[in-house]
Design a protein around this motif. Structure first.
Motif, PDB file in Angstrom:
ATOM      1  N   ALA A 137      27.744   5.760  -3.128  1.00 59.91           N
ATOM      2  CA  ALA A 137      26.289   5.787  -3.277  1.00 59.91           C
ATOM      3  C   ALA A 137      25.635   5.699  -1.906  1.00 59.91           C
ATOM      4  N   TYR A 138      24.696   6.591  -1.673  1.00 59.99           N
ATOM      5  CA  TYR A 138      23.859   6.572  -0.465  1.00 59.99           C
ATOM      6  C   TYR A 138      22.429   6.291  -0.907  1.00 59.99           C
ATOM      7  N   THR A 139      21.785   5.317  -0.266  1.00 63.13           N
ATOM      8  CA  THR A 139      20.418   4.940  -0.623  1.00 63.13           C
ATOM      9  C   THR A 139      19.597   4.754   0.642  1.00 63.13           C
ATOM     10  N   ASP A 140      18.493   5.467   0.726  1.00 59.33           N
ATOM     11  CA  ASP A 140      17.561   5.335   1.853  1.00 59.33           C
ATOM     12  C   ASP A 140      16.210   4.924   1.278  1.00 59.33           C
ATOM     13  N   ALA A 141      15.801   3.693   1.547  1.00 56.49           N
ATOM     14  CA  ALA A 141      14.565   3.155   0.971  1.00 56.49           C
ATOM     15  C   ALA A 141      13.622   2.726   2.090  1.00 56.49           C
ATOM     16  N   LYS A 142      12.367   3.151   1.973  1.00 53.65           N
ATOM     17  CA  LYS A 142      11.363   2.807   2.980  1.00 53.65           C
ATOM     18  C   LYS A 142      10.077   2.387   2.280  1.00 53.65           C
ATOM     19  N   ILE A 143       9.562   1.208   2.676  1.00 51.63           N
ATOM     20  CA  ILE A 143       8.314   0.671   2.142  1.00 51.63           C
ATOM     21  C   ILE A 143       7.262   0.728   3.243  1.00 51.63           C
ATOM     22  N   PRO A 144       6.036   1.129   2.946  1.00 55.08           N
ATOM     23  CA  PRO A 144       4.989   1.097   3.974  1.00 55.08           C
ATOM     24  C   PRO A 144       4.782  -0.321   4.504  1.00 55.08           C
ATOM     25  N   ASP A 145       4.421  -0.423   5.778  1.00 54.84           N
ATOM     26  CA  ASP A 145       4.100  -1.731   6.358  1.00 54.84           C
ATOM     27  C   ASP A 145       3.037  -2.418   5.514  1.00 54.84           C
ATOM     28  N   THR A 146       3.186  -3.730   5.373  1.00 53.87           N
ATOM     29  CA  THR A 146       2.354  -4.500   4.445  1.00 53.87           C
ATOM     30  C   THR A 146       1.831  -5.746   5.151  1.00 53.87           C
ATOM     31  N   VAL A 147       0.627  -6.166   4.807  1.00 53.79           N
ATOM     32  CA  VAL A 147       0.012  -7.350   5.417  1.00 53.79           C
ATOM     33  C   VAL A 147       0.604  -8.606   4.813  1.00 53.79           C
ATOM     34  N   ASN A 148       1.145  -9.463   5.671  1.00 50.86           N
ATOM     35  CA  ASN A 148       1.654 -10.765   5.248  1.00 50.86           C
ATOM     36  C   ASN A 148       0.466 -11.665   4.909  1.00 50.86           C
ATOM     37  N   PRO A 149       0.358 -12.146   3.672  1.00 48.55           N
ATOM     38  CA  PRO A 149      -0.826 -12.917   3.283  1.00 48.55           C
ATOM     39  C   PRO A 149      -0.916 -14.282   3.956  1.00 48.55           C
ATOM     40  N   PHE A 150       0.179 -14.754   4.573  1.00 45.85           N
ATOM     41  CA  PHE A 150       0.134 -16.070   5.201  1.00 45.85           C
ATOM     42  C   PHE A 150      -0.430 -16.025   6.619  1.00 45.85           C
ATOM     43  N   ASN A 151      -0.344 -14.843   7.289  1.00 40.98           N
ATOM     44  CA  ASN A 151      -0.893 -14.761   8.650  1.00 40.98           C
ATOM     45  C   ASN A 151      -1.767 -13.523   8.861  1.00 40.98           C
ATOM     46  N   ASN A 152      -1.943 -12.734   7.780  1.00 41.77           N
ATOM     47  CA  ASN A 152      -2.779 -11.526   7.832  1.00 41.77           C
ATOM     48  C   ASN A 152      -2.326 -10.530   8.896  1.00 41.77           C
TER      49      ASN A 152
ATOM     50  N   VAL B 239       8.437  -4.293   6.051  1.00 44.48           N
ATOM     51  CA  VAL B 239       9.066  -4.976   4.921  1.00 44.48           C
ATOM     52  C   VAL B 239      10.234  -4.131   4.421  1.00 44.48           C
ATOM     53  N   PHE B 240      11.077  -4.730   3.569  1.00 39.68           N
ATOM     54  CA  PHE B 240      12.345  -4.127   3.205  1.00 39.68           C
ATOM     55  C   PHE B 240      12.612  -4.323   1.713  1.00 39.68           C
ATOM     56  N   ILE B 241      13.546  -3.547   1.214  1.00 41.01           N
ATOM     57  CA  ILE B 241      14.067  -3.769  -0.137  1.00 41.01           C
ATOM     58  C   ILE B 241      15.381  -4.534   0.007  1.00 41.01           C
ATOM     59  N   ALA B 242      15.439  -5.700  -0.580  1.00 43.18           N
ATOM     60  CA  ALA B 242      16.602  -6.562  -0.411  1.00 43.18           C
ATOM     61  C   ALA B 242      17.817  -6.024  -1.169  1.00 43.18           C
ATOM     62  N   TYR B 243      18.990  -6.383  -0.662  1.00 46.63           N
ATOM     63  CA  TYR B 243      20.270  -6.101  -1.327  1.00 46.63           C
ATOM     64  C   TYR B 243      20.440  -4.626  -1.700  1.00 46.63           C
TER      65      TYR B 243
ATOM     66  N   PRO C 163       0.835  -1.211   0.000  1.00 53.02           N
ATOM     67  CA  PRO C 163       0.000   0.000   0.000  1.00 53.02           C
ATOM     68  C   PRO C 163       0.868   1.259   0.000  1.00 53.02           C
ATOM     69  N   GLY C 164       0.245   2.381  -0.320  1.00 45.93           N
ATOM     70  CA  GLY C 164       0.926   3.664  -0.177  1.00 45.93           C
ATOM     71  C   GLY C 164       2.110   3.835  -1.109  1.00 45.93           C
ATOM     72  N   THR C 165       3.044   4.686  -0.677  1.00 47.66           N
ATOM     73  CA  THR C 165       4.180   5.076  -1.509  1.00 47.66           C
ATOM     74  C   THR C 165       5.490   4.621  -0.879  1.00 47.66           C
ATOM     75  N   THR C 166       6.279   3.902  -1.655  1.00 48.16           N
ATOM     76  CA  THR C 166       7.640   3.562  -1.263  1.00 48.16           C
ATOM     77  C   THR C 166       8.544   4.725  -1.622  1.00 48.16           C
ATOM     78  N   THR C 167       9.320   5.210  -0.665  1.00 37.76           N
ATOM     79  CA  THR C 167      10.207   6.343  -0.921  1.00 37.76           C
ATOM     80  C   THR C 167      11.651   5.854  -1.002  1.00 37.76           C
ATOM     81  N   ILE C 168      12.341   6.307  -2.035  1.00 37.39           N
ATOM     82  CA  ILE C 168      13.759   5.995  -2.213  1.00 37.39           C
ATOM     83  C   ILE C 168      14.477   7.316  -2.424  1.00 37.39           C
TER      84      ILE C 168
END
Length: 774
Positions: free
Chosen positions: A637-652, A657-661, A610-615
Motif C-alpha cells: 500500500a502506498y498512501t500520500d496524504a496532505k492536509i492544508p496548514d491549519t491554525v492552532n487554537p492554543f496560539n493562533n 498538520v498531519f494524518i497520524a499512523y 480549511p480547504g481540501t485534504t488530498t489522499i
C-alpha cells in the motif's frame, strides 16, 4: 534499523522460503500433471461486501480478506494483533498506550482520538452486520471468526455513517446442527496461556445450537516494582457466545446470538526516550526554582531509554487492571418468499462499560516539579455506552439483468464518560526516593473530576443499490447506489476541573451519499472497474475541551480504478487499485498539556481544517500457488496524504498538520507450505510486515519509528491417534520472531520540561498450542 539486521533478515527469509520450496518442488516433480493442475489452483474467496455472497474476484471493490487459517497462522487473538500490518492499508493502534481503546484506520482515514462520547470513528467496525460504534471494547477476544473483510474506501451507500475510510467486517461461524467440537489449549512466554472451546450441538427438531468460549491471558511486558501492583502490557481476555438457529421451513431462518466479554488489561509502559532535546540549561533537581530557558535535572533514579522496551519500570506506581465489559444480543431473520428475493432483518443491542486505570509514565512526563512534590499522573476514567440498531434489507434480482439491495436503517446510542488525574507518588528532598500518596483520590466518589459528559446520537437512513448487466453485453456491469441519512446528535459537558458547567451542543444533519461503479469482464480471468463514491464522519464536540467546542462532519469524495485477475489456470491472483480521495472539513486535534496544581490536564480542541485534504494511493495484492505445497502472498500500500496548514487554537499560529499512523509505504509478504508427513500433515507459515515511520499526532511533525515484524508458525495437523479419537494438531508459533524493537508512539508534548516519551512495540512472544477436533 542497521545494515546487519537487514542482512540477517534477508538471510533468514531466504533460508525459510528455500526450505519450504525445495521439498515442495521435489514432491511436485512426481505428481501426475492433471492432479498438479487441479491441486495448485487457488481457492475462490466468498465475501459479503455487497450484502450478498459473491466471489471476491467478481466484486468491484478493493477488499482484503483475512480468513480463519491466516488468523491462526499469525496467532491473532484480538484486533490488537492486526497492528502488525497483515493488511498494509489497515492500521490498528492503541489510543494513547491503552489496550482498552483501539484506533482503526484505512487509506489515511485515521481518527486519533475517537474514544470520546461525542466523537466518531472514520472506519466502521462490524460483527455479522452489527455496527460497533465505539473504540472501547474493540480489543476484546475474538470469538470463532470465519473471516475478516477489509473494505477499502468510502462505504457510505451500503454501510453508512462513519465509513469514510472503509469498513472492517468480521464474520463468525454459525451453528450447523451437526455435532463437532474444537478445543484449544496453549502456553507461551510472559506467563501467557490461552484456551478455546467451540461446540456445535446436534440439531433438535428445527433448532441448532453453538457455544464459543475463549480465554487469552498474558503477563506484564514491563514489571512494576511497587509490590502488589499490576505490571504494564498485561491482559486477561475472556469471552462467551451462545447461538441458536431456528429453521422451521426451507425458506425461513432465525439466528439469535448473545455474547459477553471481559477484557482486563494494563497499558504499555510509557518510557522517557530522551532528556532535554532542546538543549536548555540544566539546573539541579534540588534547585528551588527553574529560571526561564532552563530545565530541571532528572531525579537520580529516573532512567532514559530510547532504544528498547524497559523490562522493569524505574518508578513503582499504583496500577490496576482497566476493565472493559462488553455484552450484546442480535437477532437475524431471513425469509425467501420466492427464488428472486430475500427479506432480512437485523436487530441488535450492545453495551460497553469501561473502568480505566492508566498510570503508565511515572516520572517520565509532568508533573515532575521537584523535591517534596507530587508526580506520576494516574489517568482514571469511566466510559459507558449502550446502543440499539435495526436494519431491514431486501436482496434480490429482477430477471437476469438486475441485482439489487434496498434497506432501512435505524441506530440510537447514549454514551457517558468522566475522567480524573490525581498524582500518586511524591518525591523526597533529593530525588533518590519517593513515597505513595493517600489512595483515597483514586476511589470513585472521592475523585476530583477533570471532565464529565454525556452524548446522544440517533441516525436514520434509507439506501439502495442495483447492478445492471445488459443482456446484449454480459461482460458489462453498471452499479448505481445511494443512501440518504438523517443524523441527530446532542451532548452536554456538565463538569470541568471539578466544577459544574452546562456546555451543550446540538446538531442535525441530513445528507445523500451516492456511488457509481462501472465494471467490465475483459475475460473470464480479468475484471476491471472504475468507481466513484462518497462518505462522511459525523461531527460532534470535544469533551476534553474547556468549552465543549463543537465541529462539523468531514466529507470525502473518492475516485478509484482497479483490476482483479486470476491467471495461469487460477494459480496466480493479482489485484490492484489506484485511488484519489478529496476530504473537506478534516477534523484535526490540537492538544495542550498544562500543570494544574499537583497534576496535569490534557486539553484537546478539535477543529475543521480549511480547504481540501488530498489522499492519493495505490494498493497491490497477489497470491501465487507455486506448487501443490507452496503458496506465496504479497501486498503493498502506498498512501500520500496532505492536509492544508491549519491554525492552532492554543496560539493562533498557522502550522503544518498531519494524518497520524499513515505510513507512505507498507507491505506484507508471506509463504505457506504444507506436505504429508507420516499419516499427518506438516504446515509452515512465515510472514514479514513493514511500515514507514509515521506521525503519532496531528499537530507534531516528529515521527515514531519504521517497523519490520516477522511472524511464524509450524504445525503438524490431522494427527489420528486412534479410530474414533479426535484429530489433533500441535503447533509452535512466534510473533515478532526477530524481536524487533521500535517506538510505535512518540509524544513530544513535554520537550520543554523533560523530553520525549513514548511506547515500544511488544517484544518477541512465542508458545506451543494443542488443538483437538471431534
Amino acid at each position: 534499523m542497521n545494515r546487519q539486521k537487514h542482512l540477517r533478515l534477508r538471510l533468514l527469509l531466504g533460508s525459510a522460503i528455500m526450505a519450504a520450496a525445495i521439498p515442495a518442488f521435489a514432491q511436485a516433480q512426481t505428481a501426475p500433471a492433471a492432479t498438479e493442475e487441479q491441486s495448485t489452483a487457488l481457492d475462490d474467496i466468498v465475501v459479503t461486501a455487497t450484502k450478498r455472497e459473491t466471489n471476491l474476484q467478481d466484486t468491484p471493490i478493493s477488499i482484503s480478506v483475512v480468513n480463519s487459517e491466516a488468523l491462526a497462522d499469525r496467532h491473532v487473538q484480538s484486533l490488537m494483533d492486526l497492528a502488525d500490518g497483515a493488511v498494509p492499508s489497515l492500521r490498528v493502534q492503541t489510543f494513547e498506550a491503552r489496550q482498552s481503546a483501539l484506533t482503526i484506520g484505512i487509506r489515511g482515514i485515521v481518527p486519533n482520538d475517537a474514544n470520546q462520547p461525542a466523537r466518531e470513528q472514520g472506519v466502521g467496525v462490524y460483527v455479522d452486520g452489527v455496527y460497533l460504534a465505539r473504540q472501547h471494547g474493540l480489543g476484546a477476544a475474538l470469538l470463532d471468526i470465519e473471516r475478516v473483510e477489509v473494505l477499502k474506501g468510502p462505504q457510505g451507500t451500503l454501510f453508512g455513517r462513519n465509513t469514510e475510510g472503509g469498513a472492517l467486517s468480521m464474520v463468525t461461524r454459525k451453528p450447523t446442527g451437526i455435532f463437532d467440537m474444537r478445543a484449544v489449549a496453549g502456553v507461551g512466554n510472559y506467563g501467557s496461556y490461552n484456551s478455546e472451546l467451540h461446540v456445535n450441538f446436534p440439531a433438535f427438531n428445527d433448532f441448532a445450537f453453538k457455544v464459543d468460549g475463549v480465554i487469552s491471558v498474558q503477563g506484564p511486558i514491563t514489571k512494576n516494582p511497587l509490590p502488589g501492583q499490576t505490571g504494564f502490557g498485561e491482559y486477561d481476555r475472556r469471552g462467551l457466545r451462545i447461538q441458536t438457529r431456528w429453521t422451521p421451513t426451507s425458506n425461513f431462518t432465525a439466528d439469535l446470538a448473545a455474547d459477553i466479554g471481559k477484557d482486563k488489561n494494563t497499558p504499555f509502559y510509557s518510557q522517557l526516550l530522551n532528556f532535554n532535546p532542546n538543549n536548555l540549561t540544566v539546573v539541579p533537581f534540588t534547585s528551588a526554582t527553574v529560571p526561564s530557558g532552563s530545565i530541571r535535572a532528572l531525579a537520580p533514579i529516573v532512567q532514559v531509554n530510547g532504544t528498547s522496551v524497559m523490562r522493569v519500570a524505574d518508578i513503582g506506581v499504583p496500577q490496576q487492571y482497566s476493565v472493559d465489559d462488553t455484552r450484546g444480543a442480535d437477532l437475524h431473520l431471513s425469509y425467501h418468499p420466492n427464488d428472486s428475493v430475500e427479506i432480512r432483518s437485523i436487530t441488535a443491542y450492545r453495551e460497553v462499560d469501561v473502568e480505566q486505570y492508566d498510570n503508565i509514565a511515572g516520572a517520565h512526563r509532568p508533573p515532575i516539579v521537584g523535591p517534596n512534590t507530587n508526580f506520576s499522573r494516574y489517568s482514571l476514567a469511566g466510559f459507558w455506552q449502550h446502543q440499539f440498531s435495526q436494519e431491514l434489507q431486501a436482496v434480490g434480482s429482477l430477471g437476469d439483468s438486475i441485482d439489487y439491495v434496498a434497506g432501512l436503517f435505524y441506530f440510537k446510542e447514549t454514551v457517558s464518560d468522566d475522567a480524573a488525574t490525581p498524582s500518586t507518588n511524591r518525591w523526597n528532598a533529593d530525588g533518590t526516593g519517593y513515597t505513595i500518596n493517600d489512595p483515597t483520590p483514586t476511589i470513585r466518589g472521592f475523585r476530583s473530576i477533570d471532565r464529565a459528559s454525556t452524548a446522544h446520537s440517533e441516525s436514520k437512513a434509507i439506501y439502495g443499490q442495483a447492478t445492471w448487466t445488459p443482456a446484449s453485453m454480459a461482460s458489462l456491469h453498471l452499479t448505481v447506489g445511494g443512501r440518504y441519512t438523517w443524523d441527530d446528535k446532542d451532548g452536554i459537558l456538565y463538569m470541568v476541573n471539578n466544577a459544574a458547567t452546562n456546555f451543550t451542543f446540538d446538531s442535525s444533519v441530513d445528507r445523500f451519499d451516492p456511488m457509481v461503479t462501472l465494471a467490465y469482464d475483459v475475460s473470464d480471468q480479468v475484471n476491471v472497474y472504475a468507481k466513484y463514491s462518497t462518505g462522511y464522519r459525523a461531527g460532534g464536540a470535544s469533551s476534553r475541551s474547556l468549552t465543549y467546542r463543537s465541529f462539523d462532519p468531514e466529507e470525502v469524495k473518492a475516485y478509484e480504478v482497479g483490476v482483479k485477475s486470476d491467471l495461469l489456470d487460477n494459480r496466480l491472483r493479482l489485484n490492484a487499485a489506484v485511488y484519489a480521495m478529496d476530504r473537506t472539513d478534516s477534523q484535526i486535534d490540537f492538544s495542550l498539556v498544562t500543570v494544574v496544581g499537583a497534576s496535569t490536564r490534557n486539553t484537546l480542541e478539535t477543529i475543521n481544517a480549511p480547504g481540501t485534504t488530498t489522499i492519493r494511493g495505490a494498493e497491490l495484492e497477489g497470491q501465487f500457488q507455486a506448487t501443490e505445497n507452496l503458496r506465496l502472498s504479497a501486498s503493498y500500500a502506498y498512501t500520500d496524504a496532505k492536509i492544508p496548514d491549519t491554525v492552532n487554537p492554543f496560539n493562533n499560529v498557522l502550522q503544518k498538520v498531519f494524518i497520524a499512523y499513515t505510513p507512505e509505504n507498507a507491505f506484507s509478504v508471506a509463504a505457506d507450505f504444507d506436505t504429508p508427513l507420516m499419516g499427518a500433515t506438516f504446515k509452515a507459515h512465515l510472514d514479514v510486515n513493514y511500515a514507514d515511520a509515521t506521525q503519532s499526532f496531528d499537530q507534531f511533525a516528529i515521527t515514531n519509528d519504521q517497523s519490520l515484524i516477522v511472524n511464524g508458525r509450524v504445525a503438524i495437523t490431522d494427527i489420528q491417534t486412534a479410530p474414533g479419537a479426535p484429530s489433533l494438531e500441535v503447533s509452535v508459533w512466534s510473533r515478532n520472531l526477530l524481536d524487533e524493537q521500535y517506538v510505535y508512539r512518540r509524544d513530544p508534548s513535554n520537550r520543554a520540561t523533560i523530553g520525549d516519551y513514548g511506547n515500544f512495540n511488544t517484544p518477541r512472544t512465542f508458545g506451543i498450542q494443542l488443538t483437538a477436533k471431534y
